[in-house]
Scaffold this active site. Structure first.
Site, short mmCIF file in Angstrom:
data_model
loop_
_atom_site.label_atom_id
_atom_site.label_comp_id
_atom_site.label_asym_id
_atom_site.label_seq_id
_atom_site.Cartn_x
_atom_site.Cartn_y
_atom_site.Cartn_z
N HIS A 14 36.83 57.63 38.42
CA HIS A 14 35.70 57.77 39.33
C HIS A 14 36.15 58.49 40.59
O HIS A 14 37.25 58.29 41.08
CB HIS A 14 35.16 56.37 39.68
CG HIS A 14 34.16 56.38 40.79
ND1 HIS A 14 34.48 56.03 42.10
CD2 HIS A 14 32.83 56.68 40.80
CE1 HIS A 14 33.40 56.11 42.85
NE2 HIS A 14 32.38 56.50 42.09
N SER A 15 35.30 59.39 41.12
CA SER A 15 35.56 60.08 42.37
C SER A 15 36.87 60.87 42.29
O SER A 15 37.05 61.67 41.38
CB SER A 15 35.58 59.06 43.53
OG SER A 15 35.56 59.70 44.78
N LEU A 16 37.78 60.66 43.22
CA LEU A 16 39.07 61.36 43.18
C LEU A 16 39.80 61.10 41.88
O LEU A 16 40.41 62.01 41.30
CB LEU A 16 39.93 60.90 44.36
CG LEU A 16 41.38 61.39 44.41
CD1 LEU A 16 41.44 62.91 44.51
CD2 LEU A 16 42.11 60.75 45.59
N HIS A 50 27.56 56.58 46.31
CA HIS A 50 28.75 57.10 45.64
C HIS A 50 29.57 55.98 45.00
O HIS A 50 30.46 56.23 44.20
CB HIS A 50 29.63 57.87 46.64
CG HIS A 50 30.81 58.55 46.02
ND1 HIS A 50 30.69 59.54 45.07
CD2 HIS A 50 32.15 58.39 46.21
CE1 HIS A 50 31.88 59.96 44.71
NE2 HIS A 50 32.79 59.26 45.37
N TYR A 105 33.32 60.28 36.56
CA TYR A 105 32.13 59.71 37.17
C TYR A 105 32.11 60.01 38.66
O TYR A 105 33.04 59.70 39.39
CB TYR A 105 32.09 58.19 36.92
CG TYR A 105 31.99 57.89 35.45
CD1 TYR A 105 30.74 57.77 34.82
CD2 TYR A 105 33.13 57.81 34.65
CE1 TYR A 105 30.64 57.55 33.46
CE2 TYR A 105 33.03 57.60 33.28
CZ TYR A 105 31.79 57.46 32.69
OH TYR A 105 31.70 57.26 31.33
#
Length: 424
Positions: A283-285, A384, A304
């Site tokens: 997820h994210s980074l 987020h 994601y």
């Protein structure tokens, strides 16, 4: 004095913005709520929940966790936590308490479902099915697992051979890979931890300075040199809107970057499971790192809410003429300003928190859930967090009145980043 005044101003403004957003996401900020509703119930769903007939169904459990240091003080740190060696602790019933995840996969022998996928160079025999809700949901929950803090288990870490032994309690800095396997170790899934952001409802934690450094290195146009008030994270800025392109390529592969540490984790997994298929998620980074590893090793990845990682992949030299055909899927939604690439500019919360999130273009395919039109959400940094998105994925069939189980995945055609910059 001027910097102090600016800091106070940014703090007040960002705090006001966060408070003003509190009514914009219709979710309860309480993990017990999600557990009661079954959102984070990681037990395998009944087979009747699978919406498509699949070639293979696998059940995955967390096997071990790898942690590689990235800061000057812990760069030579590489440790492993073996889940099978740890007794279940009823006092810590977290997602790391050995939950199972169901994945439906398809063969890559040209069978239905592979579409225009480049199967010639793909280094796996099967890929997770991006059209199957159970699979998309399970991979998202694995990405959620990668945020679980392991301070209570700090005494169980073991140092890997050929790496320096560095005494430490729980190191927050560095890259963590959560290694899941099926019952026969034929397929391994590595979930990579994303950015720690304390103001997100889930998928957060204390902000890591190294997370911020790598975010700004990977997702900015020119070393996070946004304006004269920003110092930047590398020395590639020249003047005006000019940036040294050769310098950017060099700095993108600098020792201690998260991508280098993620590669070391992948190489360890490949060494431990040489005959297994390896899939990636995050997820994210963490999702961006998963995507970059997939590009580097011709592997499938489900990510994601990742920031746009295409520009950084180009700087690493990972983009080829067949890269767009790899089974790399980026799942996100329209109310997430980081995924959509709009969390930038002086009025954005990312700017005020010191994150230069300027890119929006993704590799592979983007699978976008339109939460703005379907749920009436507004663009909000708190959206987020991964748990609100997990609920969206889980309920998408109801949200779309039975029309779709999952979002459609498409190429981001004609997407361009940093067009106002000159890279010389």
């Amino acid at each position: 004095m001027r910097e102090k005044i600016l800091f106070i101003y940014y703090f007040i403004i960002s705090h006001y913005i966060l408070i003003s957003f509190t009514q914009q996401i219709p979710f309860v900020s309480n993990s017990n709520y999600y557990q009661r509703q079954g959102i984070l119930d990681f037990s395998p769903p009944p087979s009747t929940q699978c919406q498509h007939t699949q070639t293979n169904t696998k059940v995955f459990k967390l096997k071990h966790i790898l942690h590689h240091g990235t800061t000057p003080s812990n760069r030579h740190l590489f440790r492993q936590l073996n889940i099978n060696d740890i007794e279940k602790d009823p006092l810590h019933p977290t997602a790391i308490n050995f939950n199972e995840h169901v994945i439906n996969s398809i063969n890559v022998d040209g069978s239905e479902g592979t579409g225009e996928m480049n199967v010639k160079n793909l280094q796996v025999k099967e890929v997770p099915n991006a059209k199957d809700k159970t699979t998309v949901l399970s991979m998202a929950k694995m990405s959620y697992d990668a945020y679980i803090e392991l301070e209570p288990l700090k005494d169980h870490w073991i140092d890997l051979e050929d790496w320096d032994t560095i005494p430490f309690g729980w190191e927050k800095d560095g890259v963590r890979g959560y290694v899941f396997s099926d019952s026969e170790n034929k397929t391994i899934i590595v979930a990579i931890k994303g950015t720690s952001l304390s103001y997100l409802p889930y998928g957060g934690g204390p902000i890591s300075k190294n997370d911020k450094f790598n975010d700004n290195l990977m997702f900015s146009c020119c070393c996070a040199k946004i304006d004269i008030t920003w110092k930047g994270v590398c020395g590639c800025y020249k003047s005006g809107w000019n940036c040294d392109n050769t310098c950017l390529h060099k700095e993108s592969n600098v020792e201690g970057s998260y991508f280098i540490s993620a590669k070391i984790i992948y190489e360890k997994v490949k060494k431990d499971f040489p005959d297994s298929d390896i899939w990636l998620t995050g997820h994210s980074l963490g999702g961006s790192l998963a995507s970059l590893l997939a590009l580097n090793n011709s592997l499938p990845a489900f990510t994601y809410q990742t920031p746009g990682e295409l520009l950084y992949a180009k700087r690493l030299g990972l983009i080829t003429h067949d890269s767009h055909k790899l089974p790399i899927y980026h799942f996100g939604h329209t109310a997430d300003p980081i995924f959509m690439g709009v969390c930038n500019g002086r009025s954005s919360i990312c700017y005020h928190w010191g994150f230069a999130m300027e890119t929006k273009c993704h590799t592979g395919l983007s699978c976008v859930y339109n939460t703005k039109s379907k749920l009436g959400w507004k663009s909000d940094i708190r959206s987020h967090g991964i748990v609100p998105f997990i609920e969206v994925i889980d309920n998408w069939n109801d949200i779309t009145n039975g029309k779709d189980d999952v979002a459609s995945c498409i190429n981001e055609e004609n997407c361009k980043d940093c067009q106002h910059w000159n890279f010389v």
